[in-house]
Design a protein around this motif. Structure first.
Motif, PDB file in Angstrom:
ATOM      1  N   UNK A 247      22.660 -25.559  28.667  1.00 50.48           N
ATOM      2  CA  UNK A 247      21.225 -25.515  28.912  1.00 50.48           C
ATOM      3  C   UNK A 247      20.844 -26.623  29.899  1.00 50.48           C
ATOM      4  N   UNK A 248      20.030 -26.297  30.856  1.00 50.49           N
ATOM      5  CA  UNK A 248      19.629 -27.309  31.832  1.00 50.49           C
ATOM      6  C   UNK A 248      18.619 -28.274  31.204  1.00 50.49           C
ATOM      7  N   UNK A 249      18.638 -29.541  31.617  1.00 49.43           N
ATOM      8  CA  UNK A 249      17.697 -30.521  31.055  1.00 49.43           C
ATOM      9  C   UNK A 249      16.251 -30.159  31.380  1.00 49.43           C
ATOM     10  N   UNK A 250      15.364 -30.458  30.444  1.00 43.54           N
ATOM     11  CA  UNK A 250      13.932 -30.296  30.664  1.00 43.54           C
ATOM     12  C   UNK A 250      13.263 -31.667  30.691  1.00 43.54           C
ATOM     13  N   UNK A 251      12.042 -31.695  31.211  1.00 48.01           N
ATOM     14  CA  UNK A 251      11.278 -32.949  31.357  1.00 48.01           C
ATOM     15  C   UNK A 251       9.876 -32.743  30.795  1.00 48.01           C
ATOM     16  N   UNK A 252       9.811 -32.277  29.555  1.00 51.80           N
ATOM     17  CA  UNK A 252       8.537 -31.848  28.977  1.00 51.80           C
ATOM     18  C   UNK A 252       7.532 -33.000  28.903  1.00 51.80           C
ATOM     19  N   UNK A 253       7.968 -34.167  28.443  1.00 53.75           N
ATOM     20  CA  UNK A 253       7.013 -35.271  28.259  1.00 53.75           C
ATOM     21  C   UNK A 253       6.490 -35.791  29.597  1.00 53.75           C
ATOM     22  N   UNK A 254       7.369 -35.941  30.571  1.00 53.27           N
ATOM     23  CA  UNK A 254       6.894 -36.302  31.917  1.00 53.27           C
ATOM     24  C   UNK A 254       5.924 -35.246  32.427  1.00 53.27           C
ATOM     25  N   UNK A 255       6.297 -33.978  32.262  1.00 44.58           N
ATOM     26  CA  UNK A 255       5.491 -32.901  32.799  1.00 44.58           C
ATOM     27  C   UNK A 255       4.103 -32.833  32.190  1.00 44.58           C
ATOM     28  N   UNK A 256       4.009 -33.033  30.865  1.00 45.27           N
ATOM     29  CA  UNK A 256       2.712 -32.937  30.198  1.00 45.27           C
ATOM     30  C   UNK A 256       1.728 -34.000  30.680  1.00 45.27           C
ATOM     31  N   UNK A 257       2.244 -35.097  31.224  1.00 46.30           N
ATOM     32  CA  UNK A 257       1.380 -36.155  31.765  1.00 46.30           C
ATOM     33  C   UNK A 257       0.951 -35.861  33.204  1.00 46.30           C
ATOM     34  N   UNK A 258       1.412 -34.735  33.739  1.00 44.11           N
ATOM     35  CA  UNK A 258       1.157 -34.434  35.141  1.00 44.11           C
ATOM     36  C   UNK A 258       0.772 -32.966  35.329  1.00 44.11           C
TER      37      UNK A 258
END
Length: 392
Positions: A247-258
């Protein structure tokens, strides 16, 4: 010898060697159209151009000996002549700072890109130390239904972009849905949260930072983008595996701030404006970018007639160009000692007119009169005159 060639080369149009890469969502169009590419990869997802750490420039001598060196070496030594404008040089004069990139996203017979966003300028500077952020645009270069006429009535071959949120989305509900999808490996109901916008050839979509987006399958996107390097926050990736079978890495927490939850897809579809036309020759259009973009785009729609010549001035800034419809385009320019030289670029070849060339002529080239193109379409990207204010 090499130094002399570099000095001379900055006074002519420049093309870098592209960098192509397969990916988990990659398609088959690049392999089919660019026949000089290796056919061994199962797909090509990206072709990156004008990225200083990634691309190279090839020089040759009279005996056709070739020398390739990296674009950042060339750009770092010649940035002032390429950029021209003093304010632009102050912003983008370092060797890794060429500000605009072109790249292809090929999803024909491939898959959707990940649902993603990019950081706002302050977040980028605070967390990653970059000077600029990744404001993007999607130009729809090709679609499966346009490319393969047998698919024109096949609804499964239609194309679209995911762009902007649906109305009245609850931020925390969306956040929790993303986390649950990742944890439990269950599909996200993407259409519940994100708008799916039909796309057609020559559509142009604006993707300023903090905009949720993704290219859908069955199309080729020319992405015209600011180039801080790679800062993409993936929020959802369709539960698919990468080329390493993980599975490719996700960046959910960074993304939710942007994320801007008030942005809607059709609001971000560019509305072209005609700014000049010459009867039976060409029409020049402005494709206005978003207020956050520090670059702009013009489009020339040229009749299929080799006698047409269009004179362009660079106004002391570079022009980054690509022919997105038609066979080839010829560039005539003044070289050293007032000599006139010509250079030809084919369909989908990126080329840079440096600011050191103050004026140039364009002429459409028809390769086969039995398969005469209906028209020629040339894109020209350039820096806005007030881009320093956008980066304050």
């Amino acid at each position: 010898m090499v130094k002399d060639q570099i000095v001379q080369h900055v006074n002519k149009p420049i093309r870098v060697r592209p960098w192509v890469e397969p990916g988990p969502w990659g398609g088959q169009w690049l392999k089919s159209v660019c026949t000089n590419l290796s056919q061994s990869p199962k797909n090509y997802a990206w072709s990156f151009e004008m990225i200083t750490p990634e691309n190279g420039i090839i020089l040759s001598d009279v005996n056709h000996h070739l020398l390739e060196f990296s674009w950042d070496i060339f750009y770092g030594s010649q940035a002032r002549k390429i950029l021209g404008n003093d304010e632009h040089y102050k912003l983008f004069g370092d060797s890794n700072d060429f500000p605009i990139r072109f790249d292809f996203l090929d999803t024909i017979d491939g898959g959707n890109l990940s649902i993603q966003c990019h950081p706002n300028l302050q977040y980028m500077r605070t967390n990653f130390g970059e000077k600029i952020t990744q404001d993007e645009t999607y130009y729809i270069l090709e679609t499966k239904q346009h490319w393969n006429k047998e698919c024109i009535d096949d609804k499964n071959s239609s194309s679209h972009v995911y762009l902007g949120f649906q109305d009245n989305i609850d931020l925390e509900e969306f956040h929790q849905a993303l986390l649950l999808s990742r944890k439990e490996k269950q599909e996200l109901n993407v259409s519940k949260y994100i708008q799916c916008i039909p796309s057609n050839i020559h559509d142009f979509f604006l993707i300023p930072n903090e905009t949720i987006h993704a290219s859908g399958h069955n199309q080729v996107v020319l992405e015209i983008s600011a180039t801080p390097y790679i800062y993409t926050f993936k929020l959802y990736d369709w539960l698919r595996l990468g080329l390493d079978n993980r599975l490719r890495p996700l960046n959910i927490e960074h993304g939710m701030k942007n994320l801007k939850f008030d942005r809607r897809g059709e609001q971000l579809r560019c509305q072209p404006r005609v700014i000049h036309s010459e009867s039976n020759q060409y029409e020049e259009q402005h494709l206005p970018t978003h207020d956050l973009h520090f670059y702009d785009v013009h489009r020339l729609i040229i009749q299929s007639n080799e006698s047409i010549e269009i004179i362009r001035s660079t106004d002391n800034r570079f022009h980054l160009c690509m022919l997105v419809e038609g066979d080839a385009i010829e560039i005539e320019y003044e070289f050293i000692d007032n000599n006139q030289e010509k250079q030809r670029y084919n369909y989908i070849e990126t080329f840079l007119i440096p600011a050191s060339i103050s004026q140039y002529r364009l002429r459409p080239i028809i390769k086969d009169n039995n398969k005469k193109p209906q028209q020629f379409v040339l894109l020209i990207a350039f820096l806005k005159t007030n881009c320093e204010k956008l980066l304050e």
